[in-house]
Design an enzyme around this catalytic site. Structure first.
Site, PDB file in Angstrom:
ATOM      1  N   ASP A   1       0.852  -1.188   0.000  1.00 23.67           N
ATOM      2  CA  ASP A   1       0.000   0.000   0.000  1.00 23.67           C
ATOM      3  C   ASP A   1       0.893   1.244   0.000  1.00 23.67           C
ATOM      4  O   ASP A   1       1.640   1.478   0.952  1.00 23.67           O
ATOM      5  CB  ASP A   1      -0.909  -0.015   1.232  1.00 23.67           C
ATOM      6  CG  ASP A   1      -1.889   1.148   1.243  1.00 23.67           C
ATOM      7  OD1 ASP A   1      -1.976   1.871   0.234  1.00 23.67           O
ATOM      8  OD2 ASP A   1      -2.576   1.326   2.273  1.00 23.67           O
TER       9      ASP A   1
ATOM     10  N   ARG B   1      -9.108  14.030   4.905  1.00 21.98           N
ATOM     11  CA  ARG B   1      -9.598  13.961   3.520  1.00 21.98           C
ATOM     12  C   ARG B   1     -11.037  14.441   3.378  1.00 21.98           C
ATOM     13  O   ARG B   1     -11.501  14.692   2.277  1.00 21.98           O
ATOM     14  CB  ARG B   1      -9.504  12.520   3.006  1.00 21.98           C
ATOM     15  CG  ARG B   1      -8.091  12.044   2.770  1.00 21.98           C
ATOM     16  CD  ARG B   1      -8.088  10.623   2.252  1.00 21.98           C
ATOM     17  NE  ARG B   1      -8.874  10.489   1.024  1.00 21.98           N
ATOM     18  CZ  ARG B   1      -9.115   9.324   0.418  1.00 21.98           C
ATOM     19  NH1 ARG B   1      -8.646   8.213   0.952  1.00 21.98           N
ATOM     20  NH2 ARG B   1      -9.809   9.269  -0.682  1.00 21.98           N
TER      21      ARG B   1
ATOM     22  N   ASP C   1      -2.790   2.551  -6.227  1.00 24.17           N
ATOM     23  CA  ASP C   1      -1.740   2.551  -5.202  1.00 24.17           C
ATOM     24  C   ASP C   1      -1.727   1.305  -4.331  1.00 24.17           C
ATOM     25  O   ASP C   1      -1.118   1.299  -3.263  1.00 24.17           O
ATOM     26  CB  ASP C   1      -1.889   3.786  -4.314  1.00 24.17           C
ATOM     27  CG  ASP C   1      -3.245   3.833  -3.621  1.00 24.17           C
ATOM     28  OD1 ASP C   1      -4.141   3.063  -4.006  1.00 24.17           O
ATOM     29  OD2 ASP C   1      -3.408   4.658  -2.699  1.00 24.17           O
ATOM     30  N   GLU C   2      -2.383   0.226  -4.744  1.00 27.10           N
ATOM     31  CA  GLU C   2      -2.390  -1.008  -3.971  1.00 27.10           C
ATOM     32  C   GLU C   2      -2.190  -2.216  -4.884  1.00 27.10           C
ATOM     33  O   GLU C   2      -2.658  -2.226  -6.024  1.00 27.10           O
ATOM     34  CB  GLU C   2      -3.716  -1.181  -3.207  1.00 27.10           C
ATOM     35  CG  GLU C   2      -3.893  -0.235  -2.043  1.00 27.10           C
ATOM     36  CD  GLU C   2      -5.156  -0.539  -1.269  1.00 27.10           C
ATOM     37  OE1 GLU C   2      -5.276  -0.100  -0.119  1.00 27.10           O
ATOM     38  OE2 GLU C   2      -6.057  -1.219  -1.823  1.00 27.10           O
TER      39      GLU C   2
ATOM     40  N   CYS D   1     -77.750  19.331  16.295  1.00 25.18           N
ATOM     41  CA  CYS D   1     -77.071  18.086  16.664  1.00 25.18           C
ATOM     42  C   CYS D   1     -76.967  17.999  18.179  1.00 25.18           C
ATOM     43  O   CYS D   1     -76.492  18.940  18.829  1.00 25.18           O
ATOM     44  CB  CYS D   1     -75.678  18.048  16.031  1.00 25.18           C
ATOM     45  SG  CYS D   1     -74.686  16.622  16.552  1.00 25.18           S
TER      46      CYS D   1
ATOM     47  N   CYS E   1     -72.885  18.215  19.262  1.00 26.17           N
ATOM     48  CA  CYS E   1     -72.085  19.438  19.194  1.00 26.17           C
ATOM     49  C   CYS E   1     -72.915  20.705  19.180  1.00 26.17           C
ATOM     50  O   CYS E   1     -72.374  21.817  19.242  1.00 26.17           O
ATOM     51  CB  CYS E   1     -71.184  19.404  17.945  1.00 26.17           C
ATOM     52  SG  CYS E   1     -72.101  19.229  16.408  1.00 26.17           S
TER      53      CYS E   1
ATOM     54  N   HIS F   1     -73.683  13.318   9.418  1.00 30.02           N
ATOM     55  CA  HIS F   1     -73.149  14.013  10.585  1.00 30.02           C
ATOM     56  C   HIS F   1     -73.133  13.087  11.796  1.00 30.02           C
ATOM     57  O   HIS F   1     -72.195  13.104  12.596  1.00 30.02           O
ATOM     58  CB  HIS F   1     -73.996  15.262  10.866  1.00 30.02           C
ATOM     59  CG  HIS F   1     -73.408  16.163  11.916  1.00 30.02           C
ATOM     60  ND1 HIS F   1     -72.329  16.985  11.668  1.00 30.02           N
ATOM     61  CD2 HIS F   1     -73.722  16.343  13.232  1.00 30.02           C
ATOM     62  CE1 HIS F   1     -72.016  17.647  12.763  1.00 30.02           C
ATOM     63  NE2 HIS F   1     -72.850  17.271  13.735  1.00 30.02           N
TER      64      HIS F   1
ATOM     65  N   HIS G   1     -69.767  11.567  14.299  1.00 34.40           N
ATOM     66  CA  HIS G   1     -69.591  11.391  15.749  1.00 34.40           C
ATOM     67  C   HIS G   1     -69.350   9.925  16.098  1.00 34.40           C
ATOM     68  O   HIS G   1     -68.560   9.615  16.993  1.00 34.40           O
ATOM     69  CB  HIS G   1     -70.821  11.926  16.483  1.00 34.40           C
ATOM     70  CG  HIS G   1     -70.919  13.422  16.478  1.00 34.40           C
ATOM     71  ND1 HIS G   1     -70.034  14.239  17.138  1.00 34.40           N
ATOM     72  CD2 HIS G   1     -71.806  14.255  15.851  1.00 34.40           C
ATOM     73  CE1 HIS G   1     -70.362  15.508  16.952  1.00 34.40           C
ATOM     74  NE2 HIS G   1     -71.435  15.553  16.156  1.00 34.40           N
TER      75      HIS G   1
END
Length: 734
Positions: free
Chosen positions: A20, A68, A123-124, A663, A666, A678, A682
């Protein structure tokens, strides 16, 4: 290969070395410019953004904290005096030619020691020096060679404080015939060796081979330094994987050996993802599936367990690798199997324009052809297969693709055209529907490579014929020079500007910046443009008004500076006759995307219907699974249909004539025709609350389980044997 098929007496016979090069790019730059020696230095990419990306750092700069992963500007903050050497650029990308040539110089030196050389990268290189070791051991037996201290300088041994300690340990074991091993390794070898004492003798002799190999590798490294001027480190082991792992333990300009007894010491804290062959997706799968992190963790699994977890081949390979055994040979390879280059286009730099794509295909092809022609001269071979590699951004994901096509001729333009057609053919929707000068999926990586080389020596030139050709050419040049003054006058008249009938023809050059013919891509773009305008709904009326201006509004014709034709830089504005308004969302869109936009609304509606259907199924399932008491309570508190009394007492007549009721849940006024839906609202709300409560209760009832871990005790260390030297192998000089 199963355990019964593997001869363990031969698994450690080979001696493999990984050479290497230390900070190779930096060493090459120092050799070209000796003034850089000893100074903090880094090699950066060709681009100038933030000082360029660092691709190599020498050791003086590393000592100052430069890595690097930094940019040049960041490196200067850590080390203001750092020298940043820029990689040369050719055709808009990094040119690594000088580093490749330097790598060839090193390979030639290595080849002088052994023909069993496998170049792994620039390089190897792997070397199998088993035969070299046997030859030297014969010389040692004949007293023709003695190991001297200078023969093993800068040498280290895994599991030992010093190389001298390794030599003493080996000497003692060879004299007494005793070995000390871990319990796992004893069980491993006891189950796979017919004769324990014979195997110990073979193992000790193979460790002696490592000692002898250290002297040979020291000679190799010294020769590389003397011939090329470059320093290198090395790893010595019985296989390629171990050699690769130990090569980087002691750097720079050092070498490290690892005996089979030291493998477990190395693997105890060796991450699985750092091992050759396990650094990619397979390594991640191993870690996740087995819940392991280090190589030493794999010793807990038997061969059958690993085979069951993966497959027979991979399971067996992992089993032996965890014990330091790998049978992959060093394959003699002095030249690469393929020649290619690539370029990344990250983030906003992704390719979206057709002209951009054709430009970079041509540039990459030109570089590949240059290297192919040089390779043909050096190695007398020709490539037969062209591979196009590209990564597209599709649906928020990066999808990598690779396609191949036959290569008949070394021509950059033909290669670029073939690559373009391959990409176009293998992409479902290549062009954008509304703008054919852009690709539908941005391209983040582009690469070309050539492989499948065959021997094809260059034909010998006819020297006599070449001489006549040169003489004929010289004669023509002289005649041309005599009549040059008359020809120049006629040429000047011919080159006077003439009115053009088409703006596209006027702006389209014969060649682009790189000197390659651009006829194929120019004709392709012109054809796409005409087809785009002719097939549009307003083609007949718009073409009669201003056809030239409309074609320019969609895309630009090619110019000598290719960047001006980048679709990434263009912002086309479609005329009003090409636009329409969506009836559902009132969004202004082009007529070319009206169909896909309508599909969007359809898909949205379909998704809502599917969601409603799924919720109804969940509601029915939950209601049927609840106890009777809960069902009654739900029905009582949330009736699906209001009672007649409530209906009659709540009726109101609004000014617009719609009847409503209040209703009870609500309190709001709901039109009578919407009262049922409706009430369902619920009901669904209450069911959702009950479902969440039920899920929470079921989860809390589960108790977490914990996997037990089995620890294995280790044998107590064997009593220290009597120390003896192997002085017969060493020089008697102090």
């Amino acid at each position: 290969m199963a355990s019964s098929e593997l001869n363990f007496n031969n698994t450690y016979e080979r001696i493999v070395v990984l050479v290497d090069m230390d900070c190779f790019y930096c060493q090459v730059e120092e050799k070209l410019n000796p003034e850089l020696r000893g100074k903090p230095m880094a090699v950066v990419q060709y681009n100038n953004w933030m000082g360029g990306g660092i691709i190599a750092v020498n050791y003086p700069a590393r000592a100052r904290g430069v890595t690097r992963h930094m940019r040049g500007d960041e490196a200067r903050k850590h080390c203001p005096e750092i020298e940043l050497v820029r990689v040369p650029a050719v055709r808009g990308k990094a040119d690594l030619t000088k580093y490749r040539e330097a790598g060839k110089d090193v390979a030639r030196v290595l080849q002088s020691f052994t023909a069993n050389l496998e170049r792994a990268s620039v390089d190897e290189a792997y070397l199998d020096i088993s035969s070299n070791v046997l030859e030297r051991m014969k010389e040692m037996d004949k007293r023709e060679y003695f190991i001297k201290p200078e023969n093993v300088t800068n040498t280290f041994a895994v599991g030992h404080k010093s190389f001298g300690e390794f030599v003493k340990s080996l000497s003692a074991r060879m004299s007494t015939g005793e070995d000390s091993e871990s319990e796992e390794m004893e069980d491993f070898r006891a189950a796979n060796a017919s004769c324990r004492s014979e195997e110990q003798d073979v193992k000790r002799r193979n460790e002696l081979k490592l000692l002898v190999a250290a002297t040979i590798v020291n000679d190799i490294r010294r020769e590389v330094k003397e011939v090329t001027g470059y320093e290198c480190s090395a790893g010595l082991a019985h296989n390629k994987i171990l050699a690769k792992l130990v090569a980087g333990l002691n750097k720079p300009n050092k070498q490290t050996i690892i005996s089979i007894d030291a493998v477990q010491t190395l693997f105890e804290q060796m991450p699985i993802l750092k091992v050759r062959g396990l650094g990619g997706k397979f390594g991640e799968i191993v870690c996740q599936k087995l819940n392991v992190k280090f190589m030493g963790d794999l010793l807990e699994f038997s061969e059958s367990e690993l085979r069951k977890a993966f497959n027979d081949k991979d399971g067996t390979w992992l089993y032996y690798l965890a014990r330091g055994v790998d049978l992959e040979p060093v394959v003699t390879r002095l030249i690469s199997k393929s020649i290619g280059c690539c370029k990344k286009f990250p983030g906003k730099g992704a390719i979206t324009g057709v002209k951009t794509l054709t430009h970079w295909l041509t540039e990459l092809a030109a570089e590949v052809v240059d290297r192919l022609e040089k390779d043909q001269e050096e190695n007398s071979r020709r490539g037969k297969l062209l591979t196009v590699s590209y990564t597209q951004a599709i649906g928020g994901e990066d999808i990598a693709s690779s396609r191949s096509v036959q290569l008949d001729v070394y021509d950059a333009q033909k290669m670029a055209e073939d690559a373009f057609e391959v990409m176009k053919k293998n992409t479902d929707v290549f062009y954008q529907v509304e703008n054919p000068s852009k690709v539908n999926n941005p391209i983040k990586l582009l690469g070309l490579s050539v492989s499948k080389f065959e021997k094809n020596p260059l034909p010998k030139k006819n020297i006599i014929q070449e001489i006549f050709k040169k003489q004929e050419s010289k004669k023509n040049d002289e005649e041309k020079g005599f009549f040059q003054q008359f020809v120049s006058e006629e040429t000047a008249e011919e080159k006077s500007p003439q009115p053009s009938t088409s703006k596209i023809e006027e702006k389209t050059p014969e060649k682009n910046d790189s000197g390659n013919s651009d006829g194929f891509f120019s004709e392709l773009l012109e054809k796409e443009a005409k087809s785009f305008l002719e097939n549009s709904p307003q083609a007949s009326t718009s073409a009669q008004k201003t056809p030239e201006s409309k074609s320019e509004a969609i895309y630009e014709a090619s110019t000598p500076e290719y960047k001006k034709t980048y679709a990434e830089f263009a912002k086309p504005q479609l005329p009003d006759e090409f636009m329409t308004v969506c009836e559902k969302c009132n969004m202004r869109i082009s007529q070319f995307e009206a169909e896909s936009h309508a599909d969007f609304h359809f898909a949205l509606q379909l998704s809502q219907e599917q969601r409603t259907e799924f919720r109804q199924k969940v509601k029915d399932k939950l209601t049927s699974s609840q106890p009777a008491a809960k069902k009654m309570r739900v029905t009582k508190t949330a009736p699906a249909v209001p009672t007649m009394k409530t209906f009659l007492s709540s009726v109101e007549v609004k000014s617009e004539g719609r009847a409503t009721e209040q209703c009870p849940k609500c309190g709001i006024q709901v039109p009578l025709e919407e009262s049922v839906s409706h009430s369902d609202y619920h009901m669904a709300k209450e069911l959702q609350m009950q479902m969440n409560k039920h899920e929470t209760t079921s989860q809390s009832s589960q108790k977490p389980t914990q996997a037990s871990q089995k620890g294995k005790g280790k044998k107590s260390a064997a009593k220290e044997p009597k120390m003896h030297s192997i002085s017969s192998y060493f020089s008697n000089k102090s």
